[in-house]
Write a protein that holds these residues in place. Sequence first.
Motif, mmCIF file in Angstrom:
data_model
loop_
_atom_site.group_PDB
_atom_site.id
_atom_site.type_symbol
_atom_site.label_atom_id
_atom_site.label_comp_id
_atom_site.label_asym_id
_atom_site.label_seq_id
_atom_site.Cartn_x
_atom_site.Cartn_y
_atom_site.Cartn_z
ATOM 1 N N ARG A 1 0.519 -3.050 -4.432
ATOM 2 C CA ARG A 1 -0.097 -4.210 -3.790
ATOM 3 C C ARG A 1 0.960 -5.306 -3.765
ATOM 4 N N ALA B 1 -0.355 3.222 -5.497
ATOM 5 C CA ALA B 1 -0.265 2.439 -4.261
ATOM 6 C C ALA B 1 0.013 0.981 -4.623
ATOM 7 N N GLU C 1 0.810 -1.239 0.000
ATOM 8 C CA GLU C 1 0.000 0.000 0.000
ATOM 9 C C GLU C 1 0.837 1.281 0.000
#
Length: 80
Positions: free
Chosen positions: A73, A71, A64
């Motif tokens: 993952r 952002a 994140e």
Amino acid sequence: MNIYIGNLSYKTTEDDLRGLFSEYGNVSSASIINDRETGRSKGFGFVVMDNQDEASTAIESLNEKEFGGRALRINEARSR
């Protein structure tokens, strides 16, 4: 440990990934998956780290986190 990195900017390079994860330990390899037809990044890649503890710390720290305007993952890669 093989680590999956998703939601990468299409401009991110393998060297960028290696640099990002090397802050947490030794990176054996870094790869970004490209489309076979266009050669363009698919927006995800993989990093391999030898040390399980360092890899786990990297996953926890970077999941994140914004990198390249997106952002990330990040999680342990599942085998096919």
